[in-house]
Write an enzyme that holds these catalytic residues in place. Structure first.
Site, short mmCIF file in Angstrom:
data_model
loop_
_atom_site.label_atom_id
_atom_site.label_comp_id
_atom_site.label_asym_id
_atom_site.label_seq_id
_atom_site.Cartn_x
_atom_site.Cartn_y
_atom_site.Cartn_z
N SER A 7 0.85 -1.20 0.00
CA SER A 7 0.00 0.00 0.00
C SER A 7 0.88 1.24 0.00
O SER A 7 1.60 1.51 0.97
CB SER A 7 -0.90 0.02 1.24
OG SER A 7 -1.46 1.32 1.38
N HIS A 32 -0.90 -1.17 -4.28
CA HIS A 32 -2.23 -0.88 -3.74
C HIS A 32 -2.31 0.61 -3.48
O HIS A 32 -1.49 1.17 -2.76
CB HIS A 32 -2.43 -1.67 -2.45
CG HIS A 32 -3.80 -1.53 -1.85
ND1 HIS A 32 -4.89 -2.22 -2.31
CD2 HIS A 32 -4.22 -0.77 -0.83
CE1 HIS A 32 -5.94 -1.90 -1.57
NE2 HIS A 32 -5.56 -1.03 -0.67
N ASP A 34 -4.51 3.67 -2.21
CA ASP A 34 -5.66 4.01 -1.37
C ASP A 34 -6.18 5.42 -1.65
O ASP A 34 -5.53 6.39 -1.31
CB ASP A 34 -5.26 3.91 0.11
CG ASP A 34 -5.07 2.47 0.53
OD1 ASP A 34 -4.01 2.14 1.09
OD2 ASP A 34 -5.99 1.66 0.28
N MET A 36 -8.78 8.23 -0.77
CA MET A 36 -9.70 8.61 0.32
C MET A 36 -10.16 10.04 0.09
O MET A 36 -9.36 10.91 -0.26
CB MET A 36 -8.97 8.51 1.66
CG MET A 36 -8.43 7.12 1.94
SD MET A 36 -7.57 7.08 3.53
CE MET A 36 -6.70 5.51 3.39
N HIS A 65 -8.02 1.18 -4.54
CA HIS A 65 -9.03 0.96 -3.50
C HIS A 65 -9.74 2.27 -3.24
O HIS A 65 -9.14 3.20 -2.69
CB HIS A 65 -8.30 0.45 -2.24
CG HIS A 65 -9.18 0.26 -1.06
ND1 HIS A 65 -8.65 0.04 0.20
CD2 HIS A 65 -10.52 0.25 -0.90
CE1 HIS A 65 -9.64 -0.10 1.07
NE2 HIS A 65 -10.78 0.03 0.42
N MET A 67 -12.02 4.56 -1.32
CA MET A 67 -12.73 4.81 -0.07
C MET A 67 -13.35 6.21 -0.19
O MET A 67 -12.86 7.21 0.37
CB MET A 67 -11.76 4.74 1.12
CG MET A 67 -11.31 3.31 1.39
SD MET A 67 -9.81 3.19 2.38
CE MET A 67 -8.58 3.33 1.07
N MET A 140 -11.60 -5.89 4.69
CA MET A 140 -10.83 -4.91 5.47
C MET A 140 -10.60 -5.48 6.85
O MET A 140 -11.56 -5.82 7.55
CB MET A 140 -11.60 -3.60 5.55
CG MET A 140 -11.66 -2.80 4.26
SD MET A 140 -10.05 -2.47 3.56
CE MET A 140 -9.32 -1.42 4.82
N ASP A 178 -6.66 -6.47 3.76
CA ASP A 178 -6.03 -5.14 3.79
C ASP A 178 -6.14 -4.54 5.18
O ASP A 178 -7.24 -4.25 5.65
CB ASP A 178 -6.80 -4.26 2.78
CG ASP A 178 -6.24 -2.87 2.66
OD1 ASP A 178 -6.81 -2.09 1.88
OD2 ASP A 178 -5.24 -2.57 3.33
C1 DX5 Z 1 -6.48 1.65 5.13
C2 DX5 Z 1 -5.97 1.24 3.75
C3 DX5 Z 1 -4.91 0.19 3.83
C4 DX5 Z 1 -3.71 0.64 4.63
C5 DX5 Z 1 -2.91 -0.57 5.05
O1 DX5 Z 1 -7.64 2.41 4.97
O2 DX5 Z 1 -7.01 0.72 2.97
O3 DX5 Z 1 -4.50 -0.19 2.52
O4 DX5 Z 1 -2.92 1.51 3.87
O5 DX5 Z 1 -1.92 -0.10 5.92
P1 DX5 Z 1 -1.24 -1.05 6.98
O6 DX5 Z 1 -0.67 -2.20 6.19
O7 DX5 Z 1 -0.19 -0.16 7.58
O8 DX5 Z 1 -2.30 -1.48 7.94
ZN ZN Z 2 -6.52 -0.18 0.99
#
Ligand code: DX5
Ligand code: ZN
Length: 216
Positions: A7, A32, A34, A36, A65, A67, A140, A178
């Site tokens: 990620s 990956h 993320d 947001m 991903h 969010m 998740m 994840d």
């Molecule tokens: C959280 C993200 C994850 C996060 C994982 O909302 O979707 O992908 O970056 O981070 P770690 O591996 O540090 O838990």
């Molecule tokens: Zn993620």
């Protein structure tokens, strides 16, 4: 063969090129990414121009991903920017089967892989009607929004339910996990049936090549 998807939320951006080079030396196959929006989750991350930069810097598979409150809009935005997989939350569409299937079809029509995901509080049964429609199901194992959180062991039951349902139907969907993935929790989720492991803080906190290796 387990797929490792670092990620990039946890990448050290002051050492971008060095860390991308380390990822290319590692056994990581995906990145990956993320996204947001500060509404669906209480954090704000990357826009499409950053994804374009990653596409220029890396050959790795871009696993996005979403969010966000509006995955319908942002799926197009990030596909235009080079996303090769778009995973969105059922909660963002109020778990409405008509809207969820429509967005799955829309993403597939653009010849991009599609994943569906749920927050920890959402029952895994929500995902079962879609297991033959999608390419991936993301469980998740932390509350989405931030890296570096502790793994939630109750996600193991969800993974096992999906594994059984996929194996029974012969569906091709991958199971991705994840959040809070490290050398110990990786073994737990693989034993439960996970195919793709996302890890951020564990991979980018030290030796990237060794950390990725320890998850395989
Ligand atoms: C959280 C993200 C994850 C996060 C994982 O909302 O979707 O992908 O970056 O981070 P770690 O591996 O540090 O838990
Ligand atoms: Zn993620």
């Amino acid at each position: 063969m387990t797929i490792i998807a670092p990620s990039v939320l946890s990448l050290d951006y002051s050492r971008f090129s060095e860390q991308i080079a380390d990822l290319h030396r590692s056994k990581a196959q995906w990145l990956h990414f993320d996204v947001m929006d500060g509404h669906f989750v209480p954090n704000l991350t990357f826009g499409p121009d950053i994804l374009k930069a990653f596409r220029k810097a890396s050959h790795l598979f871009m696993d996005v991903h979403l969010m966000v409150d509006d995955p319908d809009y942002f799926s197009d935005v990030f596909i235009d920017a080079g996303a090769q997989m778009i995973t969105f939350h059922t909660e963002a569409l109020n778990d409405d089967p008509v809207r969820i299937s429509a967005l799955i079809d829309k993403i597939k029509a653009r010849h991009v892989k599609v994943g569906l995901t749920i927050k920890p509080k959402t029952p895994v049964d929500i995902l079962l009607p879609y297991i033959t429609e999608v390419d991936m199901l993301l469980i998740m194992s932390v509350e989405p929004g931030f890296g570096g959180q502790a793994f939630m062991p109750q996600s193991l039951d969800k993974i096992a339910v999906l594994r059984k349902a996929i194996d029974q139907t012969g569906a091709h969907a991958l199971i991705q996990v994840d959040g809070g993935i490290n050398g110990h929790t990786a073994t737990l989720v693989k034993d439960a049936g996970a195919d793709v492991l996302v890890a951020g803080s564990y991979i980018f906190s030290g030796n990237i090549v060794a950390a990725v290796e320890s998850l395989c």
